[in-house]
Motif scaffolding. Structure first.
Motif, short mmCIF file in Angstrom:
data_model
loop_
_atom_site.label_atom_id
_atom_site.label_comp_id
_atom_site.label_asym_id
_atom_site.label_seq_id
_atom_site.Cartn_x
_atom_site.Cartn_y
_atom_site.Cartn_z
N CYS A 125 16.91 -19.12 -32.14
CA CYS A 125 17.19 -18.86 -30.72
C CYS A 125 16.34 -17.69 -30.23
CB CYS A 125 18.67 -18.55 -30.53
SG CYS A 125 19.08 -18.13 -28.81
N HIS A 126 15.69 -17.89 -29.08
CA HIS A 126 14.83 -16.85 -28.52
C HIS A 126 15.60 -15.58 -28.18
CE1 HIS A 126 16.26 -19.79 -25.64
NE2 HIS A 126 16.32 -18.84 -24.74
N PRO A 178 22.62 -19.13 -32.91
CA PRO A 178 23.36 -20.32 -32.46
C PRO A 178 24.63 -20.59 -33.28
CG PRO A 178 21.02 -20.74 -32.46
CD PRO A 178 21.20 -19.38 -33.07
N ARG A 207 27.15 -18.17 -32.04
CA ARG A 207 27.53 -18.49 -30.64
C ARG A 207 28.61 -19.59 -30.65
NH1 ARG A 207 24.36 -17.13 -26.70
NH2 ARG A 207 22.39 -17.51 -27.75
N CYS A 257 22.89 -18.11 -23.15
CA CYS A 257 22.33 -19.31 -23.80
C CYS A 257 21.72 -20.13 -22.68
CB CYS A 257 23.45 -20.09 -24.48
SG CYS A 257 22.97 -21.77 -24.98
N THR A 258 20.47 -20.51 -22.84
CA THR A 258 19.81 -21.28 -21.79
C THR A 258 19.94 -22.78 -22.01
OG1 THR A 258 17.78 -20.82 -22.99
CG2 THR A 258 18.13 -19.58 -20.95
N GLU A 259 20.81 -23.17 -22.93
CA GLU A 259 21.04 -24.61 -23.18
C GLU A 259 19.72 -25.33 -23.48
OE1 GLU A 259 23.36 -26.33 -20.02
OE2 GLU A 259 24.89 -24.78 -20.11
N CYS A 260 18.83 -24.62 -24.19
CA CYS A 260 17.47 -25.16 -24.38
C CYS A 260 17.39 -26.17 -25.52
CB CYS A 260 16.51 -24.01 -24.66
SG CYS A 260 16.63 -23.36 -26.35
N ARG A 261 18.36 -26.15 -26.42
CA ARG A 261 18.47 -27.10 -27.55
C ARG A 261 17.42 -26.90 -28.64
NH1 ARG A 261 17.72 -32.27 -26.32
NH2 ARG A 261 19.31 -33.14 -27.65
N ARG A 262 16.74 -25.76 -28.65
CA ARG A 262 15.78 -25.55 -29.74
C ARG A 262 16.52 -25.50 -31.07
NH1 ARG A 262 12.52 -21.72 -32.73
NH2 ARG A 262 10.41 -22.57 -32.82
N CYS A 263 17.68 -24.85 -31.09
CA CYS A 263 18.44 -24.71 -32.34
C CYS A 263 18.84 -26.07 -32.90
CB CYS A 263 19.66 -23.83 -32.12
SG CYS A 263 20.66 -24.30 -30.71
N THR A 269 24.10 -27.06 -29.74
CA THR A 269 24.76 -25.85 -29.23
C THR A 269 24.78 -25.83 -27.71
OG1 THR A 269 23.96 -24.71 -31.19
CG2 THR A 269 24.87 -23.33 -29.46
N ALA A 270 23.78 -26.46 -27.09
CA ALA A 270 23.75 -26.50 -25.62
C ALA A 270 25.02 -27.18 -25.10
CB ALA A 270 22.52 -27.24 -25.14
S1 SF4 Z 1 20.56 -23.88 -27.00
FE1 SF4 Z 1 20.38 -22.83 -28.98
S2 SF4 Z 1 18.33 -21.89 -29.04
FE2 SF4 Z 1 18.78 -22.47 -26.92
S3 SF4 Z 1 19.61 -20.61 -25.99
FE3 SF4 Z 1 21.36 -21.81 -26.68
S4 SF4 Z 1 21.78 -21.08 -28.76
FE4 SF4 Z 1 19.73 -20.33 -28.19
#
Ligand code: SF4
Ligand code: SF4
Length: 538
Positions: free
Chosen positions: A108-109, A121, A124, A167-173, A183-184
């Motif tokens: 996570c950034h 993540p 979180r 959390c930007t709900e970016c789904r990288r994790c 996690t998003a």
């Molecule tokens: S979706 Fe995952 S990587 Fe993206 S901000 Fe949320 S916890 Fe971090």
């Protein structure tokens, strides 16, 4: 909320293991790490518009001790949690199956750029999971902390607000999780539960309310939207000598074009918007814009399931009213996540036809169920069939790299088309390091409605991985332009670039296309769309 910390200061953190159990560390609010709460009048408006999904509107401040929660807040949270466990199978699975392998921990950034373990993540999600265990599992009820469970206290609610809006709900994790835990979607559930207590942020709610009322996030009225388009038509004529056609709210055309309103409102998005007008004029596309479906973005995605569904349905209702065959969607990020991940089950099947390019005859089977194709798919197809006259040397002063926006990349797999388009209109293209692009792209740290100024510390912290990769190509290849296909990115990346890689500017892909596009009947071009001299112009 003033925030003015230099990059060297922001880098003063480490990843050392905390001395206390995470459950014993209270949330800490300070300027730059939280967003302003929803205004009560906006919350009330949305509550009316959704038949009661945004109750308990009230004035409150995150730094106050008393958040003025409803008296029965515990019952409200338990009920909201339980309803969502019943409704969403994925949520229940995500609460049960994490094996805490840690594969997501450093992905996570926000964790990378800040070192706060609660931005891992896995942790979180544990903020919610620990309550799930305590309230809904026998082991958690009997063994408490030993089973990873904890009690529902006010500090837990405060912690949820802090970290689920970090959390930007970016789904990288989720890309790295062997179980595919998203996690998003856990964040989406947490935000929905917080809504039930009247806890939300204004930067998300107000655009959602605007979009519901006027058709776009900016709250631009139809006549004002139309006037702004005419300004662009005039600017294009000044630069190219060509008066482009600009059909608005017209019935009976083949295509409806929808793009984010941010691009008609602010630079550099406006140049991308002008790029669409020029491209569609040049190919003679039989299309219309709409001042009612004047927003591709859907802040409902960051708000609640019901709001997302309502805002998405509006685009299809307008397409039906205008009698088009299909929709082309502009350079937007989360619009495409809603279309590709949720639209089918929310509002599907689409009443529209499978898109077929009127210029090349290509049938976009990938869009059969949504009736909607991405502008870079459409343009890449035009280029593939040599339907555009292009002069890439007009972009020779640019050394370009491409930021994969999280949603088109991970929720749609749109990886090659934008690159193909850029390479057709720019002679100097350079990729950022492998682990920071394509599906593994790093977020702009302002997605999911967190692109607000009061959140600047977290945006710059979370922007570190993207900024670092950008700095790398800036130093190695003299990159001076970052292209992207998302309107939020066009708003969030300029300050990020300015902070971590000063000297790099930001553009949309169709700005680059329009600058290279040789139009029928155009005068000798001397400037680009920004009014800057073109290279090799005397
Ligand atoms: S979706 Fe995952 S990587 Fe993206 S901000 Fe949320 S916890 Fe971090
Ligand atoms: S990668 Fe998946 S299973 Fe492993 S800790 Fe993260 S969420 Fe849990």
């Amino acid at each position: 909320m003033a925030w003015n910390v230099k990059p060297e200061e922001l880098l003063q953190y480490d990843y050392k293991v905390p001395s206390k159990n995470w459950m014993d560390v209270p949330p800490e609010f300070h300027p730059g790490n939280w967003c302003y709460p929803g205004k009560p009048e906006i919350v009330n408006y949305l509550n009316d518009a959704t038949h009661g999904k945004f109750p308990h509107a009230h004035q409150w401040v995150p730094t106050d001790e008393d958040w003025k929660l409803p008296e029965n807040w515990r019952e409200i949270v338990k009920k909201a949690f339980s309803e969502r466990l019943d409704k969403y199978r994925s949520f229940k699975v995500f609460m049960d199956i994490c094996v805490r392998c840690g594969a997501c921990a450093d992905k996570c950034h926000f964790y990378i750029g800040g070192g706060d373990p609660k931005n891992m993540p896995v942790l979180r999600a544990e903020l919610l999971r620990s309550i799930y265990r305590g309230e809904f599992t026998l082991a958690g009820k009997l063994l408490g902390k030993l089973a990873g469970a904890r009690k529902l206290e006010e500090d837990v609610i405060k912690e949820w607000f802090l970290y689920f809006y970090q959390c930007t709900e970016c789904r990288r994790c989720s890309l790295f999780c062997p179980y595919g835990i998203d996690t998003a979607e856990i964040t989406m559930m947490a935000r929905e539960i917080l809504h039930e207590l009247g806890l939300n942020i204004n930067w998300i709610l107000e655009p959602a309310a605007n979009s519901n009322r006027t058709g776009n996030h900016m709250g631009i009225q139809p006549h004002a939207y139309y006037d702004m388009m005419q300004f662009m038509v005039d600017d294009i004529e000044d630069i190219t000598g060509v008066k482009v056609n600009c059909p608005v709210n017209e019935k009976g055309h083949e295509v409806l074009f929808i793009t984010p309103s941010g691009d008609i409102f602010a630079d550099p998005g406006t140049y991308t918007y002008m790029g669409y007008l020029m491209l569609f004029h040049e190919i003679g596309l039989d299309y219309t814009w709409s001042t009612y479906a004047s927003e591709g973005g859907n802040f409902g995605l960051f708000t609640s399931d019901s709001m997302m569904k309502k805002l998405n349905a509006k685009m299809y209702a307008e397409a039906k009213r205008l009698g088009v065959k299909y929709i082309i969607g502009g350079e937007c990020g989360h619009m495409w996540r809603v279309i590709n991940q949720y639209m089918d089950t929310m509002n599907g099947p689409s009443p529209l036809e499978t898109p077929v390019s009127p210029i090349t005859g290509t049938r976009f089977e990938n869009a059969a169920s949504t009736g909607m194709i991405h502008i870079t798919e459409f343009t890449a197809d035009l280029m593939k069939h040599n339907k555009l006259k292009l002069d890439p040397s007009r972009n020779d002063h640019l050394r370009v790299t491409f930021h994969d926006s999280c949603n088109p990349a991970r929720a749609m797999g749109l990886l090659d088309e934008p690159r193909y388009v850029i390479k057709n209109v720019c002679n100097n293209f350079f990729e950022m390091p492998e682990d920071t692009i394509r599906e593994k792209t790093f977020c702009c740290a302002g997605g999911s409605g967190l692109n607000t100024d009061e959140f600047m510390e977290m945006r710059m912290r979370g922007g570190l991985p993207r900024g670092n990769a950008l700095r790398y190509v800036q130093e190695k290849h003299d990159v001076n332009m970052l292209a992207t296909i998302c309107a939020i990115d066009r708003a969030t990346l300029p300050p990020l670039a300015n902070y971590w890689a000063p000297g790099v500017d930001v553009t949309g892909v169709h700005e680059l296309v329009a600058n290279a596009l040789v139009m029928d009947g155009e005068k000798k071009r001397e400037t680009n769309l920004r009014g800057e001299d073109l290279p090799n112009v005397e």
